[in-house]
Design a protein around this motif. Structure first.
Motif, PDB file in Angstrom:
ATOM      1  N   ALA A 106      36.477  37.945  25.435  1.00 13.41           N
ATOM      2  CA  ALA A 106      35.218  38.688  25.538  1.00 13.41           C
ATOM      3  C   ALA A 106      35.408  39.897  26.450  1.00 13.41           C
ATOM      4  CB  ALA A 106      34.127  37.795  26.095  1.00 13.41           C
ATOM      5  N   GLU A 107      34.750  41.008  26.099  1.00 12.49           N
ATOM      6  CA  GLU A 107      34.841  42.230  26.899  1.00 12.49           C
ATOM      7  C   GLU A 107      33.583  42.455  27.732  1.00 12.49           C
ATOM      8  OE1 GLU A 107      35.756  45.478  24.337  1.00 12.49           O
ATOM      9  OE2 GLU A 107      37.606  44.571  23.638  1.00 12.49           O
ATOM     10  N   ASN A 108      32.741  41.454  27.808  1.00 10.54           N
ATOM     11  CA  ASN A 108      31.499  41.560  28.542  1.00 10.54           C
ATOM     12  C   ASN A 108      31.791  41.597  30.045  1.00 10.54           C
ATOM     13  OD1 ASN A 108      28.873  41.546  29.233  1.00 10.54           O
ATOM     14  ND2 ASN A 108      28.348  39.646  28.194  1.00 10.54           N
ATOM     15  N   PRO A 109      31.374  42.654  30.750  1.00 10.70           N
ATOM     16  CA  PRO A 109      31.719  42.767  32.166  1.00 10.70           C
ATOM     17  C   PRO A 109      30.931  41.837  33.083  1.00 10.70           C
ATOM     18  CG  PRO A 109      30.406  44.636  31.494  1.00 10.70           C
ATOM     19  CD  PRO A 109      30.675  43.839  30.269  1.00 10.70           C
ATOM     20  N   GLU A 115      20.260  46.667  40.285  1.00 15.75           N
ATOM     21  CA  GLU A 115      21.547  46.512  40.978  1.00 15.75           C
ATOM     22  C   GLU A 115      22.489  47.593  40.490  1.00 15.75           C
ATOM     23  OE1 GLU A 115      25.183  43.264  40.991  1.00 15.75           O
ATOM     24  OE2 GLU A 115      23.143  42.516  40.757  1.00 15.75           O
ATOM     25  N   ILE A 116      23.235  48.210  41.417  1.00 13.52           N
ATOM     26  CA  ILE A 116      24.200  49.246  41.065  1.00 13.52           C
ATOM     27  C   ILE A 116      25.526  48.897  41.752  1.00 13.52           C
ATOM     28  CG2 ILE A 116      24.755  51.695  41.177  1.00 13.52           C
ATOM     29  CD1 ILE A 116      21.724  52.235  41.390  1.00 13.52           C
ATOM     30  N   ASN A 117      26.575  48.800  40.958  1.00 11.49           N
ATOM     31  CA  ASN A 117      27.909  48.467  41.485  1.00 11.49           C
ATOM     32  C   ASN A 117      28.927  49.493  41.001  1.00 11.49           C
ATOM     33  OD1 ASN A 117      26.855  46.016  42.510  1.00 11.49           O
ATOM     34  ND2 ASN A 117      27.205  45.022  40.548  1.00 11.49           N
ATOM     35  N   VAL A 118      29.839  49.857  41.884  1.00  9.32           N
ATOM     36  CA  VAL A 118      30.981  50.689  41.510  1.00  9.32           C
ATOM     37  C   VAL A 118      32.173  49.767  41.407  1.00  9.32           C
ATOM     38  CG1 VAL A 118      32.432  52.642  42.153  1.00  9.32           C
ATOM     39  CG2 VAL A 118      30.004  52.659  42.743  1.00  9.32           C
ATOM     40  N   VAL A 119      32.778  49.722  40.209  1.00 12.18           N
ATOM     41  CA  VAL A 119      33.897  48.798  39.977  1.00 12.18           C
ATOM     42  C   VAL A 119      35.070  49.554  39.386  1.00 12.18           C
ATOM     43  CG1 VAL A 119      32.394  46.790  39.649  1.00 12.18           C
ATOM     44  CG2 VAL A 119      33.046  48.162  37.695  1.00 12.18           C
ATOM     45  N   ASP A 120      36.271  49.007  39.580  1.00 11.51           N
ATOM     46  CA  ASP A 120      37.468  49.541  38.939  1.00 11.51           C
ATOM     47  C   ASP A 120      37.589  48.923  37.556  1.00 11.51           C
ATOM     48  OD1 ASP A 120      38.527  51.272  40.870  1.00 11.51           O
ATOM     49  OD2 ASP A 120      39.328  49.582  42.018  1.00 11.51           O
ATOM     50  N   LYS A 121      37.688  49.771  36.554  1.00 11.56           N
ATOM     51  CA  LYS A 121      37.831  49.285  35.189  1.00 11.56           C
ATOM     52  C   LYS A 121      39.317  49.079  34.925  1.00 11.56           C
ATOM     53  CE  LYS A 121      36.080  50.006  30.613  1.00 11.56           C
ATOM     54  NZ  LYS A 121      35.260  50.829  29.750  1.00 11.56           N
ATOM     55  N   HIS A 122      39.639  47.923  34.443  1.00  5.45           N
ATOM     56  CA  HIS A 122      41.068  47.594  34.218  1.00  5.45           C
ATOM     57  C   HIS A 122      41.480  47.938  32.830  1.00  5.45           C
ATOM     58  CE1 HIS A 122      41.127  45.533  38.047  1.00  5.45           C
ATOM     59  NE2 HIS A 122      39.986  44.970  37.708  1.00  5.45           N
ATOM     60  N   MET A 131      45.227  62.800  38.049  1.00  8.71           N
ATOM     61  CA  MET A 131      45.048  61.415  37.642  1.00  8.71           C
ATOM     62  C   MET A 131      43.562  61.128  37.482  1.00  8.71           C
ATOM     63  SD  MET A 131      46.439  58.104  39.621  1.00  8.71           S
ATOM     64  CE  MET A 131      45.642  56.559  39.419  1.00  8.71           C
ATOM     65  N   GLU A 132      43.208  60.589  36.344  1.00 13.67           N
ATOM     66  CA  GLU A 132      41.804  60.311  36.064  1.00 13.67           C
ATOM     67  C   GLU A 132      41.378  59.005  36.718  1.00 13.67           C
ATOM     68  OE1 GLU A 132      39.197  59.508  32.141  1.00 13.67           O
ATOM     69  OE2 GLU A 132      40.644  61.136  32.044  1.00 13.67           O
ATOM     70  N   SER A 133      40.170  59.016  37.239  1.00 10.12           N
ATOM     71  CA  SER A 133      39.633  57.838  37.907  1.00 10.12           C
ATOM     72  C   SER A 133      39.337  56.735  36.897  1.00 10.12           C
ATOM     73  CB  SER A 133      38.350  58.212  38.655  1.00 10.12           C
ATOM     74  OG  SER A 133      37.744  57.057  39.181  1.00 10.12           O
ATOM     75  N   SER A 134      39.593  55.494  37.288  1.00  9.45           N
ATOM     76  CA  SER A 134      39.268  54.361  36.427  1.00  9.45           C
ATOM     77  C   SER A 134      38.027  53.640  36.938  1.00  9.45           C
ATOM     78  CB  SER A 134      40.450  53.402  36.357  1.00  9.45           C
ATOM     79  OG  SER A 134      40.693  52.843  37.638  1.00  9.45           O
ATOM     80  N   LYS A 135      37.298  54.294  37.824  1.00 10.75           N
ATOM     81  CA  LYS A 135      36.072  53.693  38.344  1.00 10.75           C
ATOM     82  C   LYS A 135      34.922  53.917  37.383  1.00 10.75           C
ATOM     83  CE  LYS A 135      36.743  53.970  43.331  1.00 10.75           C
ATOM     84  NZ  LYS A 135      36.183  54.525  44.571  1.00 10.75           N
ATOM     85  N   VAL A 136      34.072  52.911  37.299  1.00 12.11           N
ATOM     86  CA  VAL A 136      32.841  53.009  36.523  1.00 12.11           C
ATOM     87  C   VAL A 136      31.696  52.460  37.365  1.00 12.11           C
ATOM     88  CG1 VAL A 136      33.908  52.912  34.239  1.00 12.11           C
ATOM     89  CG2 VAL A 136      33.232  50.805  35.378  1.00 12.11           C
ATOM     90  N   ILE A 137      30.503  52.907  37.042  1.00 15.22           N
ATOM     91  CA  ILE A 137      29.313  52.403  37.710  1.00 15.22           C
ATOM     92  C   ILE A 137      28.598  51.475  36.748  1.00 15.22           C
ATOM     93  CG2 ILE A 137      27.058  53.014  38.649  1.00 15.22           C
ATOM     94  CD1 ILE A 137      28.272  55.569  39.702  1.00 15.22           C
ATOM     95  N   HIS A 138      28.278  50.284  37.225  1.00 15.03           N
ATOM     96  CA  HIS A 138      27.497  49.329  36.453  1.00 15.03           C
ATOM     97  C   HIS A 138      26.088  49.307  37.022  1.00 15.03           C
ATOM     98  CE1 HIS A 138      31.173  46.796  35.015  1.00 15.03           C
ATOM     99  NE2 HIS A 138      31.087  47.960  34.415  1.00 15.03           N
ATOM    100  N   ALA A 139      25.129  49.735  36.220  1.00 18.47           N
ATOM    101  CA  ALA A 139      23.724  49.701  36.629  1.00 18.47           C
ATOM    102  C   ALA A 139      23.028  48.609  35.829  1.00 18.47           C
ATOM    103  CB  ALA A 139      23.068  51.052  36.376  1.00 18.47           C
ATOM    104  N   PHE A 140      22.395  47.682  36.529  1.00 16.81           N
ATOM    105  CA  PHE A 140      21.701  46.561  35.898  1.00 16.81           C
ATOM    106  C   PHE A 140      20.205  46.825  35.822  1.00 16.81           C
ATOM    107  CE2 PHE A 140      25.607  44.728  37.390  1.00 16.81           C
ATOM    108  CZ  PHE A 140      25.941  43.811  36.413  1.00 16.81           C
TER     109      PHE A 140
END
Length: 175
Positions: A132-135, A168-175, A1-10
């Motif tokens: 909007a698809e802006n996270p 800022e660095i966040n690990v989020v679940d991409k839906h 199963m592939e991970s749906s997590k992504v890292i958001h770096a600001f």
């Protein structure tokens, strides 16, 4: 199963973002998307994106408009309702062509412009009433966001992004 997590770096500076993109690409990591409040010159090249082919479609749409203008002026002024205007012959499109140049120019531009807008929206998947698809809303104001998928290398990516100047660095679940 592939991970749906992504890292958001600001990032809060476009030059720092460009250096970060180059550093991430140098580590052979995939950048899913970069969200920016304004266009950043050279970002597409730094991300390794293919050049756009929209100019080719604009040329084809312009040629279509020119062909339509030629057909329209010939049909209206020569075949359907020939008139003697200013002593010009009404039996030949070529003899009247200089009078039709403004029409040909305008329809070339009209077709190219309007069809390019439609093509751009279709290619970008921008439909009326689309959500909007802006996270993060900060990317419409003063922050840049780099989105990187996580594939069992979360700690490595976070360390790399921290060293590139991410604010800022966040690990989020991409839906």
């Amino acid at each position: 199963m592939e991970s749906s997590k992504v890292i958001h770096a600001f990032y809060n500076d476009d030059e720092v973002l460009m250096d970060a993109v180059k550093a991430v690409k140098a580590e052979h990591l995939h950048i899913e998307e970069v969200f920016c409040p304004f266009p950043v010159h050279g970002l597409d090249k730094a991300m390794g994106l293919a050049p756009t082919r929209l100019a080719i479609t604009a040329f084809l749409y312009g040629i279509t408009g020119l062909a339509f203008a030629i057909w329209m002026t010939n049909y209206m002024m020569i075949q359907d309702w020939p008139q003697d205007i200013g002593g010009k012959p009404n039996f030949s499109w070529w003899a009247n062509m200089p009078a039709f140049v403004p029409i040909m120019f305008e329809l070339t531009v009209f077709f190219a412009a309007h069809l390019m807008v439609i093509t751009f929206y279709m290619r970008s998947r921008l439909w009326p009433f689309k959500e909007a698809e802006n996270p993060d809303p900060r990317t419409t104001d003063d922050h840049f966001l780099m989105e990187i998928p996580v594939n069992n290398n979360e700690a490595k990516i976070i360390d790399l992004l921290a060293s590139t100047g991410a604010v800022e660095i966040n690990v989020v679940d991409k839906h």
